[in-house]
Design an enzyme around this catalytic site. Sequence first.
Site, PDB file in Angstrom:
ATOM      1  N   GLU A 187       0.822  -1.210   0.000  1.00 49.54           N
ATOM      2  CA  GLU A 187       0.000   0.000   0.000  1.00 49.54           C
ATOM      3  C   GLU A 187       0.856   1.260   0.000  1.00 49.54           C
ATOM      4  O   GLU A 187       0.506   2.254  -0.632  1.00 49.54           O
ATOM      5  CB  GLU A 187      -0.933   0.027   1.216  1.00 49.54           C
ATOM      6  CG  GLU A 187      -1.953  -1.085   1.245  1.00 49.54           C
ATOM      7  CD  GLU A 187      -1.495  -2.299   2.036  1.00 49.54           C
ATOM      8  OE1 GLU A 187      -2.364  -3.009   2.556  1.00 49.54           O
ATOM      9  OE2 GLU A 187      -0.283  -2.546   2.142  1.00 49.54           O
TER      10      GLU A 187
ATOM     11  N   ARG B 156      -3.773 -15.980  -1.469  1.00 43.05           N
ATOM     12  CA  ARG B 156      -4.244 -15.696  -0.104  1.00 43.05           C
ATOM     13  C   ARG B 156      -5.433 -14.754  -0.063  1.00 43.05           C
ATOM     14  O   ARG B 156      -6.074 -14.603   0.968  1.00 43.05           O
ATOM     15  CB  ARG B 156      -3.110 -15.117   0.746  1.00 43.05           C
ATOM     16  CG  ARG B 156      -2.052 -16.163   1.075  1.00 43.05           C
ATOM     17  CD  ARG B 156      -0.983 -15.618   1.988  1.00 43.05           C
ATOM     18  NE  ARG B 156      -0.145 -14.683   1.256  1.00 43.05           N
ATOM     19  CZ  ARG B 156       0.409 -13.593   1.808  1.00 43.05           C
ATOM     20  NH1 ARG B 156       0.199 -13.294   3.064  1.00 43.05           N
ATOM     21  NH2 ARG B 156       1.172 -12.810   1.071  1.00 43.05           N
TER      22      ARG B 156
ATOM     23  N   CYS C 260      -2.100  -3.043   7.348  1.00 42.99           N
ATOM     24  CA  CYS C 260      -1.572  -3.028   8.718  1.00 42.99           C
ATOM     25  C   CYS C 260      -1.828  -1.657   9.346  1.00 42.99           C
ATOM     26  O   CYS C 260      -2.281  -0.721   8.678  1.00 42.99           O
ATOM     27  CB  CYS C 260      -0.075  -3.349   8.709  1.00 42.99           C
ATOM     28  SG  CYS C 260       0.980  -2.023   8.051  1.00 42.99           S
TER      29      CYS C 260
ATOM     30  N   TYR D 104      -5.418  10.122  14.799  1.00 42.97           N
ATOM     31  CA  TYR D 104      -4.635  11.334  14.665  1.00 42.97           C
ATOM     32  C   TYR D 104      -4.641  11.739  13.198  1.00 42.97           C
ATOM     33  O   TYR D 104      -4.509  10.900  12.311  1.00 42.97           O
ATOM     34  CB  TYR D 104      -3.204  11.048  15.128  1.00 42.97           C
ATOM     35  CG  TYR D 104      -2.212  12.127  14.789  1.00 42.97           C
ATOM     36  CD1 TYR D 104      -2.117  13.269  15.569  1.00 42.97           C
ATOM     37  CD2 TYR D 104      -1.384  12.007  13.690  1.00 42.97           C
ATOM     38  CE1 TYR D 104      -1.208  14.261  15.261  1.00 42.97           C
ATOM     39  CE2 TYR D 104      -0.470  12.996  13.373  1.00 42.97           C
ATOM     40  CZ  TYR D 104      -0.390  14.114  14.161  1.00 42.97           C
ATOM     41  OH  TYR D 104       0.503  15.095  13.847  1.00 42.97           O
TER      42      TYR D 104
ATOM     43  N   TRP E 257      -2.683  14.063  10.459  1.00 38.18           N
ATOM     44  CA  TRP E 257      -1.432  14.783  10.219  1.00 38.18           C
ATOM     45  C   TRP E 257      -1.769  16.093   9.522  1.00 38.18           C
ATOM     46  O   TRP E 257      -1.738  16.223   8.312  1.00 38.18           O
ATOM     47  CB  TRP E 257      -0.516  13.916   9.379  1.00 38.18           C
ATOM     48  CG  TRP E 257       0.841  14.466   9.107  1.00 38.18           C
ATOM     49  CD1 TRP E 257       1.503  15.439   9.797  1.00 38.18           C
ATOM     50  CD2 TRP E 257       1.722  14.051   8.060  1.00 38.18           C
ATOM     51  NE1 TRP E 257       2.730  15.662   9.253  1.00 38.18           N
ATOM     52  CE2 TRP E 257       2.901  14.823   8.182  1.00 38.18           C
ATOM     53  CE3 TRP E 257       1.627  13.130   7.054  1.00 38.18           C
ATOM     54  CZ2 TRP E 257       3.968  14.675   7.310  1.00 38.18           C
ATOM     55  CZ3 TRP E 257       2.704  12.983   6.185  1.00 38.18           C
ATOM     56  CH2 TRP E 257       3.855  13.748   6.323  1.00 38.18           C
TER      57      TRP E 257
END
Length: 135
Positions: free
Chosen positions: A56, A82, A88, A125, A127
Amino acid sequence: MQTHHVDHDLIQAAANVARSRCRGDNHTMAAAGRARDGRIVTAVNAYHFTGGPCAELVLIGAAAAQGVYDLDTVVAVGDRERGVVPPCGRCRQVLLDYFPTLNVIVGENDRVRTVAITDLLPDSYVWADHQLDAK
């Protein structure tokens, strides 16, 4: 959590890259992103023991290299059939920072669904400095 249309062509694009380009341990994941104008960009991860980037994150750079700065939807697919793999935690944060309205395809087999990146990282959060630079 609101779900959106599942872009099966995008899943197929990532699966094709995973099947044809992922070789050995260095490249085990493929990602595909659909730009707001409909173009599809693909990428693979660059595994390294020092912490190489996920597919990604490589996708963000590959998209920019092709002049795509506004992704609408992304998906990651693992090699060896898969299937869809959710991003993540680090990727979730980076994707949110770059594309706060992004949709992400997650789930398994016939239960894949498309959700907003904010649903994958609630109360996150933001940025703000990066968002100011992007305008």
